[in-house]
Design a protein around this motif. Structure first.
Motif, mmCIF file in Angstrom:
data_model
loop_
_atom_site.group_PDB
_atom_site.id
_atom_site.type_symbol
_atom_site.label_atom_id
_atom_site.label_comp_id
_atom_site.label_asym_id
_atom_site.label_seq_id
_atom_site.Cartn_x
_atom_site.Cartn_y
_atom_site.Cartn_z
ATOM 1 N N VAL A 50 -5.143 3.116 -0.158
ATOM 2 C CA VAL A 50 -5.272 2.792 1.485
ATOM 3 C C VAL A 50 -6.693 2.495 1.978
ATOM 4 N N CYS A 54 -9.797 8.583 4.769
ATOM 5 C CA CYS A 54 -9.015 8.042 3.711
ATOM 6 C C CYS A 54 -8.913 9.148 2.796
ATOM 7 N N SER A 100 -6.618 -1.873 10.448
ATOM 8 C CA SER A 100 -5.443 -2.453 10.245
ATOM 9 C C SER A 100 -4.383 -1.525 9.486
ATOM 10 N N VAL A 101 -4.859 -0.554 8.905
ATOM 11 C CA VAL A 101 -4.200 0.385 8.186
ATOM 12 C C VAL A 101 -4.208 2.054 8.795
ATOM 13 N N SER A 121 -8.106 -1.062 3.169
ATOM 14 C CA SER A 121 -8.914 -0.874 4.556
ATOM 15 C C SER A 121 -10.307 -1.459 4.487
ATOM 16 N N LYS A 181 -3.166 -11.490 5.457
ATOM 17 C CA LYS A 181 -1.762 -10.922 4.938
ATOM 18 C C LYS A 181 -0.956 -11.699 3.881
ATOM 19 N N LEU A 237 0.828 -1.103 0.058
ATOM 20 C CA LEU A 237 -0.142 -0.114 0.163
ATOM 21 C C LEU A 237 0.903 1.253 -0.059
ATOM 22 N N LYS A 243 -1.533 4.405 8.803
ATOM 23 C CA LYS A 243 -1.306 5.157 7.519
ATOM 24 C C LYS A 243 -2.512 6.348 7.486
#
Length: 410
Positions: free
Chosen positions: A291, A284, A325-326, A295, A367, A195, A329
């Motif tokens: 991203v 976002c 989980s992101v 997500s 993942k 990402l 970011k």
């Protein structure tokens, strides 16, 4: 079958294309597929159905898709397998597609139909023998483990000046920086990058983002107060309009014209699901679309995997785990700091920060699937007695959900 979409990026670390990474079967569960049976259905392009499921219009920026084809599937009726525009697909072949007269003729035929081509897995010694095929390619994939980058670059720049060069198999960010220092190539792919990287200095969040975080905190409380949720929602007109539209579509009751009424009609469970999804999209908006894509896809994929891993009772936690989980970011925070801001449950925090707890196994599996690390994915499926088709359906279900969540503009 197992298949996933892997991003390819440019020198600025912006996603510019995707490549389908696929495996036909779980060879641990069904070893026969590594033998003669591996040719079963060989005229099908593995993973091509992902494009129809997700839709070209919802893939970030309608980017190109690299689709691996074999010497057999090269002759398939591609239009019957996928409805994507020809000019958006790049057919990816390797040295198994030998430079014989039939293959060369077929490549030219498909190019005349608007398809483009890329070549991978060539060795330096192959350049001369494959020059007739290389001359038809739009892209060439170079792996630094297979050949010397600088020599390959010099060769292709001179012999085929119009071909685009993609460097693949980059193992880490240091290698990426070394490669870009040697020359600016067209595309890159590596396991270190799934990402876009975002830059930030942990500055204070904008006021609207603070409101979004407050909304998440409200609905993450056990048995949260619907009235309190409505009061926070009322601070964001765009979300209010979206909420009213959704509720009016979901119910036969007409005339819903207040936030309090809409919240009551939706109920705690559905309101929470809608808020975490809608707010994540808003958070976002100033981040690369990849991203947001990752997500939301992780959220639904984790949710879909719940029952397969014996965690049906934790579907809600798995959805939030994937969604957040992101979050590091999105908020330009460490994952530890970001999760504390939204006050997630102990199980989600344990999973994303410490790699422990009941959700961790699904997170690691998810993942590995994204990375197309099929040996580990197959091993876990064997241990958990999970069928390949069930995992693939869970992944395709997440793509379809994402597609419906982000309808195309008229």
């Amino acid at each position: 079958m197992l298949a996933t979409l892997i991003p390819l990026f440019d020198a600025d670390l912006a996603v510019k294309a995707y490549s389908i990474f696929a495996q036909k079967e779980n060879y641990f569960l069904h070893p026969k597929y590594s033998g003669f049976s591996k040719l079963d259905g060989a005229n099908r392009v593995t993973g091509l159905d992902l494009i129809d499921v997700m839709g070209m219009e919802t893939i970030s920026g309608e980017l190109d898709i690299f689709v691996p084809v074999t010497e057999v599937s090269l002759y398939a009726e591609l239009d019957e397998q996928c409805g994507a525009p020809h000019d958006k697909l790049v057919l990816l072949i390797d040295r198994a597609v030998t430079p014989n007269e039939n293959n060369i003729s077929r490549i030219k035929e498909l190019k005349a139909q608007g398809y483009r081509f890329a070549m991978r897995k060539l060795m330096g010694a192959d350049f001369e023998n494959y020059k007739v095929i290389i001359s038809e390619m739009d892209y060439i994939f170079i792996n630094p483990k297979k050949m010397q980058i600088s020599r390959a670059d010099e060769f292709f720049r001179k012999a085929y000046p119009d071909i685009k060069i993609c460097v693949v198999g980059i193992k880490d960010f240091d290698e990426y920086e070394d490669i870009t220092a040697q020359g600016r190539y067209d595309l890159y792919e590596g396991s270190f990058f799934r990402l876009p990287l975002t830059k930030g200095n942990n500055a204070e969040m904008a006021p609207l983002k603070t409101t979004y975080i407050e909304m998440l905190n409200v609905v993450n409380e056990k048995d949260y107060d619907l009235t309190k949720a409505a009061e926070v929602l009322e601070r964001d007109p765009a979300l209010v309009v979206s909420l009213l539209n959704i509720v009016n579509r979901m119910t036969v009751v007409s005339g819903i014209n207040s936030v309090q009424h809409a919240v009551a009609m939706l109920g705690q469970k559905e309101l929470k699901r809608w808020i975490v999804t809608a707010v994540t999209r808003e958070l976002c908006t100033d981040r690369p679309s990849e991203v947001m894509r990752l997500s939301l896809l992780r959220a639904k994929f984790a949710d879909n995997l719940a029952e397969l891993f014996g965690l049906k009772h934790m579907k809600g936690e798995l959805f939030l785990m994937g969604l957040f989980s992101v979050l590091d970011k999105i908020l330009d925070r460490t994952i530890d700091e970001a999760l504390k801001e939204v006050k997630v449950s102990k199980e989600i925090y344990q999973c994303l920060v410490d790699g422990e707890g009941p959700l961790a196994e699904v997170y690691e599996f998810m993942k590995d699937y994204e990375e197309a690390y099929w040996p580990e994915v197959s091993r876990i499926m064997l241990l958990k007695q999970i069928e390949v088709a069930d995992v693939y359906d869970a992944y395709k279900g997440s793509l379809n959900w994402y597609r419906l969540l982000l309808p195309t503009k008229p």
